[in-house]
Design an enzyme around this catalytic site. Structure first.
Site, PDB file in Angstrom:
ATOM      1  N   GLY A  60     -20.888   2.614   8.164  1.00 29.34           N
ATOM      2  CA  GLY A  60     -21.841   3.021   9.189  1.00 29.34           C
ATOM      3  C   GLY A  60     -23.210   2.413   9.010  1.00 29.34           C
ATOM      4  O   GLY A  60     -23.827   1.919   9.959  1.00 29.34           O
ATOM      5  N   THR A  93     -17.225   4.305   0.820  1.00 27.10           N
ATOM      6  CA  THR A  93     -15.964   4.947   0.445  1.00 27.10           C
ATOM      7  C   THR A  93     -14.768   4.207   1.014  1.00 27.10           C
ATOM      8  O   THR A  93     -13.791   3.927   0.313  1.00 27.10           O
ATOM      9  CB  THR A  93     -15.959   6.405   0.924  1.00 27.10           C
ATOM     10  OG1 THR A  93     -16.973   7.143   0.238  1.00 27.10           O
ATOM     11  CG2 THR A  93     -14.609   7.060   0.650  1.00 27.10           C
ATOM     12  N   CYS A  94     -14.815   3.874   2.291  1.00 24.16           N
ATOM     13  CA  CYS A  94     -13.649   3.298   2.962  1.00 24.16           C
ATOM     14  C   CYS A  94     -13.157   2.042   2.277  1.00 24.16           C
ATOM     15  O   CYS A  94     -11.972   1.905   1.968  1.00 24.16           O
ATOM     16  CB  CYS A  94     -13.982   2.998   4.424  1.00 24.16           C
ATOM     17  SG  CYS A  94     -12.624   2.218   5.325  1.00 24.16           S
ATOM     18  N   CYS A 135      -9.977   4.331   2.729  1.00 22.04           N
ATOM     19  CA  CYS A 135      -8.917   3.894   3.630  1.00 22.04           C
ATOM     20  C   CYS A 135      -8.327   2.533   3.308  1.00 22.04           C
ATOM     21  O   CYS A 135      -7.118   2.339   3.450  1.00 22.04           O
ATOM     22  CB  CYS A 135      -9.407   3.937   5.080  1.00 22.04           C
ATOM     23  SG  CYS A 135     -11.165   3.825   5.328  1.00 22.04           S
ATOM     24  N   LYS A 180      -6.295   2.658  -0.041  1.00 31.18           N
ATOM     25  CA  LYS A 180      -5.238   3.644   0.232  1.00 31.18           C
ATOM     26  C   LYS A 180      -4.153   3.038   1.108  1.00 31.18           C
ATOM     27  O   LYS A 180      -2.956   3.243   0.875  1.00 31.18           O
ATOM     28  CB  LYS A 180      -5.867   4.872   0.901  1.00 31.18           C
ATOM     29  CG  LYS A 180      -4.923   6.030   1.225  1.00 31.18           C
ATOM     30  CD  LYS A 180      -4.325   5.928   2.614  1.00 31.18           C
ATOM     31  CE  LYS A 180      -5.327   5.824   3.724  1.00 31.18           C
ATOM     32  NZ  LYS A 180      -6.086   7.037   3.973  1.00 31.18           N
ATOM     33  N   TYR A 221     -19.154  -8.503   2.758  1.00 28.84           N
ATOM     34  CA  TYR A 221     -20.236  -7.639   3.238  1.00 28.84           C
ATOM     35  C   TYR A 221     -21.590  -8.187   2.803  1.00 28.84           C
ATOM     36  O   TYR A 221     -22.552  -8.203   3.579  1.00 28.84           O
ATOM     37  CB  TYR A 221     -20.058  -6.210   2.704  1.00 28.84           C
ATOM     38  CG  TYR A 221     -19.159  -5.352   3.550  1.00 28.84           C
ATOM     39  CD1 TYR A 221     -19.579  -4.871   4.785  1.00 28.84           C
ATOM     40  CD2 TYR A 221     -17.876  -5.000   3.129  1.00 28.84           C
ATOM     41  CE1 TYR A 221     -18.775  -4.078   5.561  1.00 28.84           C
ATOM     42  CE2 TYR A 221     -17.051  -4.205   3.901  1.00 28.84           C
ATOM     43  CZ  TYR A 221     -17.505  -3.751   5.122  1.00 28.84           C
ATOM     44  OH  TYR A 221     -16.701  -2.970   5.893  1.00 28.84           O
ATOM     45  N   ALA A 280      -4.481  20.647   0.395  1.00 36.65           N
ATOM     46  CA  ALA A 280      -3.578  20.682   1.536  1.00 36.65           C
ATOM     47  C   ALA A 280      -4.051  19.811   2.686  1.00 36.65           C
ATOM     48  O   ALA A 280      -3.441  19.809   3.755  1.00 36.65           O
ATOM     49  CB  ALA A 280      -3.414  22.124   2.031  1.00 36.65           C
ATOM     50  N   TYR A 325      -5.532  15.952   4.365  1.00 35.71           N
ATOM     51  CA  TYR A 325      -4.848  14.678   4.546  1.00 35.71           C
ATOM     52  C   TYR A 325      -4.887  13.797   3.298  1.00 35.71           C
ATOM     53  O   TYR A 325      -3.946  13.044   3.032  1.00 35.71           O
ATOM     54  CB  TYR A 325      -5.398  13.934   5.766  1.00 35.71           C
ATOM     55  CG  TYR A 325      -6.757  13.316   5.607  1.00 35.71           C
ATOM     56  CD1 TYR A 325      -6.897  12.006   5.168  1.00 35.71           C
ATOM     57  CD2 TYR A 325      -7.916  14.031   5.899  1.00 35.71           C
ATOM     58  CE1 TYR A 325      -8.144  11.421   5.016  1.00 35.71           C
ATOM     59  CE2 TYR A 325      -9.167  13.457   5.746  1.00 35.71           C
ATOM     60  CZ  TYR A 325      -9.274  12.161   5.308  1.00 35.71           C
ATOM     61  OH  TYR A 325     -10.503  11.588   5.152  1.00 35.71           O
ATOM     62  N   GLU A 367      -1.533  12.367   1.703  1.00 36.10           N
ATOM     63  CA  GLU A 367      -1.318  10.930   1.612  1.00 36.10           C
ATOM     64  C   GLU A 367      -1.020  10.488   0.182  1.00 36.10           C
ATOM     65  O   GLU A 367      -0.064   9.733  -0.066  1.00 36.10           O
ATOM     66  CB  GLU A 367      -2.538  10.185   2.142  1.00 36.10           C
ATOM     67  CG  GLU A 367      -2.704  10.299   3.650  1.00 36.10           C
ATOM     68  CD  GLU A 367      -3.964   9.628   4.167  1.00 36.10           C
ATOM     69  OE1 GLU A 367      -3.994   9.281   5.351  1.00 36.10           O
ATOM     70  OE2 GLU A 367      -4.917   9.445   3.373  1.00 36.10           O
ATOM     71  N   ARG A 396      -3.020  26.441  -1.144  1.00 33.60           N
ATOM     72  CA  ARG A 396      -3.434  27.849  -1.173  1.00 33.60           C
ATOM     73  C   ARG A 396      -2.656  28.715  -0.201  1.00 33.60           C
ATOM     74  O   ARG A 396      -2.556  29.926  -0.394  1.00 33.60           O
ATOM     75  CB  ARG A 396      -4.924  27.966  -0.861  1.00 33.60           C
ATOM     76  CG  ARG A 396      -5.839  27.407  -1.939  1.00 33.60           C
ATOM     77  CD  ARG A 396      -7.278  27.668  -1.601  1.00 33.60           C
ATOM     78  NE  ARG A 396      -7.654  27.060  -0.326  1.00 33.60           N
ATOM     79  CZ  ARG A 396      -8.738  27.358   0.365  1.00 33.60           C
ATOM     80  NH1 ARG A 396      -9.566  28.296  -0.092  1.00 33.60           N
ATOM     81  NH2 ARG A 396      -9.018  26.740   1.501  1.00 33.60           N
ATOM     82  N   LEU A 416     -15.199  12.802  10.027  1.00 33.36           N
ATOM     83  CA  LEU A 416     -15.432  11.930   8.878  1.00 33.36           C
ATOM     84  C   LEU A 416     -14.453  10.760   8.889  1.00 33.36           C
ATOM     85  O   LEU A 416     -13.490  10.704   8.117  1.00 33.36           O
ATOM     86  CB  LEU A 416     -15.291  12.723   7.573  1.00 33.36           C
ATOM     87  CG  LEU A 416     -16.069  14.036   7.493  1.00 33.36           C
ATOM     88  CD1 LEU A 416     -15.943  14.656   6.112  1.00 33.36           C
ATOM     89  CD2 LEU A 416     -17.533  13.818   7.834  1.00 33.36           C
ATOM     90  N   HIS A 423      11.811  -0.323  26.476  1.00 30.62           N
ATOM     91  CA  HIS A 423      13.033   0.176  25.856  1.00 30.62           C
ATOM     92  C   HIS A 423      13.700  -0.920  25.034  1.00 30.62           C
ATOM     93  O   HIS A 423      13.723  -2.077  25.453  1.00 30.62           O
ATOM     94  CB  HIS A 423      13.987   0.657  26.956  1.00 30.62           C
ATOM     95  CG  HIS A 423      15.264   1.237  26.444  1.00 30.62           C
ATOM     96  ND1 HIS A 423      15.324   2.485  25.873  1.00 30.62           N
ATOM     97  CD2 HIS A 423      16.531   0.716  26.401  1.00 30.62           C
ATOM     98  CE1 HIS A 423      16.578   2.729  25.517  1.00 30.62           C
ATOM     99  NE2 HIS A 423      17.330   1.666  25.827  1.00 30.62           N
ATOM    100  N   GLU A 430       8.204   4.878  24.154  1.00 28.23           N
ATOM    101  CA  GLU A 430       8.594   5.146  25.532  1.00 28.23           C
ATOM    102  C   GLU A 430       8.735   6.646  25.805  1.00 28.23           C
ATOM    103  O   GLU A 430       8.658   7.097  26.944  1.00 28.23           O
ATOM    104  CB  GLU A 430       9.891   4.448  25.878  1.00 28.23           C
ATOM    105  CG  GLU A 430      11.125   4.955  25.156  1.00 28.23           C
ATOM    106  CD  GLU A 430      12.387   4.191  25.560  1.00 28.23           C
ATOM    107  OE1 GLU A 430      12.757   4.244  26.752  1.00 28.23           O
ATOM    108  OE2 GLU A 430      12.999   3.555  24.690  1.00 28.23           O
TER     109      GLU A 430
END
Length: 450
Positions: A16, A42-43, A48, A51, A99, A175, A177, A181, A198, A309, A439, A444
């Protein structure tokens, strides 16, 4: 303008912050960007991107398993975690360099170091002070490990990417994502996995069709799902393994790794009091729809604000903000509704818009109509693995506007993007139906449901 006076100071070199800084520079602003760690946030470094590399690695393992079902003779295979880690780390290092070069190409002053406010529109980094007509806070967040006896034995999601070898047996707490993952990656690559949650199911923040399906799939793939379990203590056994005790009185032993993935905290320890920036009860920075904080000419976006996020959200918000400040678009802001998202679970999950519960609250249950289909993907017609594919449309009002779309199954992570565009344009069920199906595909189903 002196060397340390800028039009735009950007605190944070994640997706960002960099996106906003570069767009501002394109519009003629003199920009300085501050980052104390690796560029990309982080990404790129511990989120991400690496990961997804590990998710792809796990998908290769699944494909090798399925190959025999398609008539291929597959010899003995062996997975080397260290090989993937070395290549993955080299890939991330290349991205860090890209970057840095992009900042240089944009004419942005990059300051390697931690910047903290010393007053309104003024920060200090590396013993020097910098002022800006406008200041953006995009410092992101970090993993949080809850406090319990022996919690120092746990690693967080960042630590997952530091593992040099594959653990044989893993305990994961959480619990959400991230926990789902990482549990899926470990298990698909052959580790024994216990997942401590939990309550009785994972992904409770998502629509029921995703939460229920992925919870059952975790069990189906061999994850030991420890429901209604709260970790009270972790201790090192004599053989070096980790033993876990729960508040409910159960004991689990023999773990090589204990990984906590229960949540994240915003990085707000940057002297915000000196700038007059207010936080909410969860210690996130309060902003309005234009990303304005409580302090004049000071803005915030991304994980530090605690809303949606996701990397593409931070990028989009950052560019909108730069256009508003420097691009002669005074009304520019990001619409945070209808943001598509994906969970790289096994199988993947995808979601856009409202859950059933949210739709009923917003429109009234009597004004909601659901369309849902569950089937086996054609790919798995030839395999002994039969993971489900589930698709669900949530429609509101007489015109049946599609306000929610939720999927679980092979390739849904790639399917969702185009349908997200349709939903952003206000598509109705009739619009979906008017599109001729491709198809045979899983996608579809979304244009043929009745």
């Amino acid at each position: 303008m002196s060397d340390n006076q800028f039009d735009y100071l950007v605190l944070g070199g994640g997706s960002g912050g960099i996106a906003s800084a570069r767009r501002a520079a394109e519009r003629g602003a003199k920009v300085a960007l501050f980052e104390e760690q690796r560029l990309g946030g982080t990404c790129v470094n511990v989120g991400c991107v690496p990961k997804k590399v590990m998710f792809n690695t796990a998908m290769v393992a699944e494909t090798l398993h399925d190959a025999t079902q398609y008539g291929f003779t597959v010899g003995e295979t062996k997975f080397d975690w260290a090989v993937v880690k070395e290549k993955r780390d080299a890939y991330i290092k290349r991205l860090n360099g890209i970057y840095a070069r992009n900042l240089d190409k944009s004419g942005i002053t990059f300051v390697q170091g931690r910047a903290s406010f010393v007053g309104p529109n003024e920060v200090e980094a590396g013993g020097q002070r910098y002022t800006g007509k406008h200041v953006l806070i995009a410092t992101g967040g970090r993993p949080w490990i809850p406090s319990f006896d022996g919690s120092d034995l746990a690693i967080d999601s960042d630590g997952f990417f530091d593992l040099e070898t594959q653990p044989k047996k893993v305990a994961v707490i959480g619990a959400g994502y991230i926990a789902v993952e990482l549990s899926g990656i470990f298990r698909t690559l052959g580790s024994e996995v216990s997942l401590f949650i939990r309550r009785d199911r994972v992904l409770r923040a998502f629509d029921d069709v995703i939460a229920d399906t992925i919870t059952s799939q975790l069990v189906e793939t061999g994850v030991d799902l420890c429901r209604n379990s709260n970790v009270a203590k972790a201790e090192r056994a004599g053989d070096g393994s980790i033993t876990i005790h729960t508040r409910e009185g159960k004991t689990y032993s023999g773990y090589d790794v204990l990984l906590s993935a229960v949540g994240r905290l915003p990085n707000t320890e940057i002297g915000l009091e000196a700038a007059g920036v207010k936080l909410d009860q969860r210690k996130h920075i309060e902003v309005d729809k234009y990303q304005n904080t409580s302090a004049p000419n000071t803005y915030a976006l991304g994980d530090v604000c605690g809303r949606v996020l996701l990397t593409p959200v931070a990028i989009a918000a950052g560019r909108k903000l730069a256009e508003r400040l420097f691009g002669n678009q005074p009304d520019a802001y990001l619409d945070y509704t209808g943001v598509p998202s994906v969970i790289f679970s096994h199988p993947p999950s995808a979601s856009c818009g409202l859950s059933t519960k949210e739709a009923e609250e917003q429109y009234g249950a009597e004004n909601i109509k659901l369309y849902q289909s569950r089937f086996t993907n054609m790919y798995n017609s030839m395999t002994d693995r039969k993971p489900p594919t589930v698709m669900k449309l949530i429609c509101a009002g007489k015109d049946e506007k599609v306000v929610g779309l939720h999927m679980v199954g092979k390739d849904v992570d790639e399917i969702l993007q185009g349908f997200g565009v349709a939903m952003k344009m206000g598509a109705t069920k009739a619009d979906f139906d008017s599109c001729v199906a491709i198809h045979p595909t899983a996608a579809e189903e979304l244009v043929t449901m009745r």
